[in-house]
Enzyme design. Structure first.
Site, PDB file in Angstrom:
ATOM      1  N   PRO A  11       8.697  -5.912  -6.564  1.00 34.40           N
ATOM      2  CA  PRO A  11       8.254  -5.040  -7.647  1.00 34.40           C
ATOM      3  C   PRO A  11       6.809  -4.590  -7.517  1.00 34.40           C
ATOM      4  CG  PRO A  11       8.515  -7.291  -8.426  1.00 34.40           C
ATOM      5  CD  PRO A  11       9.076  -7.241  -7.047  1.00 34.40           C
ATOM      6  N   ASN A  12       6.617  -3.346  -7.880  1.00 34.69           N
ATOM      7  CA  ASN A  12       5.321  -2.670  -7.956  1.00 34.69           C
ATOM      8  C   ASN A  12       4.696  -2.344  -6.606  1.00 34.69           C
ATOM      9  OD1 ASN A  12       5.195  -2.629 -10.868  1.00 34.69           O
ATOM     10  ND2 ASN A  12       4.898  -4.838 -10.725  1.00 34.69           N
ATOM     11  N   ARG A  19      -2.346   1.108  -7.430  1.00 41.32           N
ATOM     12  CA  ARG A  19      -2.408  -0.003  -8.378  1.00 41.32           C
ATOM     13  C   ARG A  19      -3.369  -1.073  -7.874  1.00 41.32           C
ATOM     14  NH1 ARG A  19       0.995  -4.711  -8.085  1.00 41.32           N
ATOM     15  NH2 ARG A  19       0.650  -5.947  -9.945  1.00 41.32           N
ATOM     16  N   TYR A  24      -5.114  -5.149  -3.815  1.00 45.99           N
ATOM     17  CA  TYR A  24      -4.033  -4.882  -2.867  1.00 45.99           C
ATOM     18  C   TYR A  24      -4.396  -3.886  -1.771  1.00 45.99           C
ATOM     19  CZ  TYR A  24      -1.473  -7.251  -6.535  1.00 45.99           C
ATOM     20  OH  TYR A  24      -1.061  -8.174  -7.455  1.00 45.99           O
ATOM     21  N   ASN A  75       8.078  -9.641   1.089  1.00 40.90           N
ATOM     22  CA  ASN A  75       7.011  -9.702   0.099  1.00 40.90           C
ATOM     23  C   ASN A  75       7.716  -9.596  -1.246  1.00 40.90           C
ATOM     24  OD1 ASN A  75       4.918  -9.388  -1.698  1.00 40.90           O
ATOM     25  ND2 ASN A  75       3.745  -7.998  -0.389  1.00 40.90           N
ATOM     26  N   ALA A  78       5.747 -10.362  -7.460  1.00 41.40           N
ATOM     27  CA  ALA A  78       5.772 -11.229  -8.638  1.00 41.40           C
ATOM     28  C   ALA A  78       7.002 -12.133  -8.680  1.00 41.40           C
ATOM     29  CB  ALA A  78       5.694 -10.387  -9.909  1.00 41.40           C
ATOM     30  N   HIS A  81       6.992 -15.971  -7.888  1.00 44.95           N
ATOM     31  CA  HIS A  81       6.613 -16.990  -8.861  1.00 44.95           C
ATOM     32  C   HIS A  81       7.682 -17.256  -9.912  1.00 44.95           C
ATOM     33  CE1 HIS A  81       2.915 -15.942  -6.904  1.00 44.95           C
ATOM     34  NE2 HIS A  81       3.002 -14.721  -7.392  1.00 44.95           N
ATOM     35  N   ASP A  88      17.535 -18.909  -3.745  1.00 46.83           N
ATOM     36  CA  ASP A  88      18.887 -19.275  -3.312  1.00 46.83           C
ATOM     37  C   ASP A  88      19.417 -18.319  -2.250  1.00 46.83           C
ATOM     38  OD1 ASP A  88      18.816 -21.433  -5.026  1.00 46.83           O
ATOM     39  OD2 ASP A  88      20.139 -20.518  -6.542  1.00 46.83           O
ATOM     40  N   GLU A  99       7.279 -14.800   4.920  1.00 49.58           N
ATOM     41  CA  GLU A  99       6.801 -14.375   3.607  1.00 49.58           C
ATOM     42  C   GLU A  99       5.420 -13.750   3.781  1.00 49.58           C
ATOM     43  OE1 GLU A  99       5.725 -16.577  -0.635  1.00 49.58           O
ATOM     44  OE2 GLU A  99       5.678 -17.735   1.224  1.00 49.58           O
ATOM     45  N   HIS A 101       2.113 -11.803   1.661  1.00 50.84           N
ATOM     46  CA  HIS A 101       1.428 -11.365   0.443  1.00 50.84           C
ATOM     47  C   HIS A 101       0.134 -10.679   0.852  1.00 50.84           C
ATOM     48  CE1 HIS A 101       4.122 -13.347  -2.313  1.00 50.84           C
ATOM     49  NE2 HIS A 101       4.105 -14.385  -1.506  1.00 50.84           N
ATOM     50  N   LEU A 102      -0.122  -9.525   0.291  1.00 46.00           N
ATOM     51  CA  LEU A 102      -1.344  -8.786   0.599  1.00 46.00           C
ATOM     52  C   LEU A 102      -2.576  -9.554   0.137  1.00 46.00           C
ATOM     53  CD1 LEU A 102       0.082  -5.363  -0.500  1.00 46.00           C
ATOM     54  CD2 LEU A 102      -0.555  -5.966   1.839  1.00 46.00           C
ATOM     55  N   SER A 103      -2.506 -10.096  -1.065  1.00 45.59           N
ATOM     56  CA  SER A 103      -3.607 -10.904  -1.593  1.00 45.59           C
ATOM     57  C   SER A 103      -3.287 -12.382  -1.333  1.00 45.59           C
ATOM     58  CB  SER A 103      -3.773 -10.663  -3.103  1.00 45.59           C
ATOM     59  OG  SER A 103      -2.677 -11.209  -3.817  1.00 45.59           O
ATOM     60  N   ARG A 108      -5.762 -16.763  -7.030  1.00 43.07           N
ATOM     61  CA  ARG A 108      -5.703 -15.889  -8.201  1.00 43.07           C
ATOM     62  C   ARG A 108      -5.325 -16.673  -9.456  1.00 43.07           C
ATOM     63  NH1 ARG A 108      -2.440 -10.780  -6.830  1.00 43.07           N
ATOM     64  NH2 ARG A 108      -3.301 -10.171  -8.845  1.00 43.07           N
ATOM     65  N   ARG A 112       0.285 -17.924 -10.550  1.00 42.73           N
ATOM     66  CA  ARG A 112       0.676 -17.536  -9.194  1.00 42.73           C
ATOM     67  C   ARG A 112       0.732 -18.730  -8.238  1.00 42.73           C
ATOM     68  NH1 ARG A 112       0.710 -11.900  -9.280  1.00 42.73           N
ATOM     69  NH2 ARG A 112      -0.746 -11.020 -10.789  1.00 42.73           N
TER      70      ARG A 112
END
Length: 147
Positions: A11-12, A19, A24, A75, A78, A81, A88, A99, A101-103, A108, A112
């Protein structure tokens, strides 16, 4: 057989570059796709880029990867978390998953620090911005045999 990397974004991430660029970065998801695809091609892979804001669609993509991919970059954003469903679905895969993650979620907000994805993936890359995707392709190239 074509070696395929399924790159699944949550998402996002369709709003990358717009954003919270201070967190990011300014690169768009299309920019990241170009970088990752170029790297994948260097290693003899086809990269299939996906993005969904829907948890169920991400589960569907992971299930499809079972037979359509040789490796996954995820990625989950959200959903990292919150999603037992994605956790699953990842457990059903018999192929390497990186996996990304940009950040750096660990640096944070406290919420998270919960990660449902990390325990069921091959490896994780966080906090390196768009370069994390390129590194994930390189990691998969070392984990997936060429024949």
């Amino acid at each position: 057989m074509t070696r395929v990397i399924s790159c699944i974004n949550g998402p996002n991430l369709n709003l990358l570059g717009q954003r919270e660029p201070e967190i990011y970065g300014r690169q768009t998801l299309q920019d990241i796709e170009t970088m990752a695809r170029d790297e994948a091609t260097l290693h003899g892979f086809d990269l299939q880029m996906h993005q969904s804001n829907s948890e169920g669609a991400i589960v569907d993509l992971l299930q499809a990867a079972r037979t359509e991919a040789t490796g996954v970059i995820l990625n989950a954003a959200a959903y990292t978390h919150t999603s037992v469903a994605i956790h699953d679905a990842l457990k059903s895969l018999d192929l390497p998953v990186i996996e990304v993650h940009l950040s750096n979620p660990a640096a944070r907000e406290e919420f998270r620090s919960t990660n449902f994805i990390g325990p069921v993936v091959t490896g994780s890359i966080a906090g390196l911005g768009a370069a994390g995707y390129v590194l994930a392709v390189k990691a998969l190239a070392t984990l997936i045999p060429s024949s």
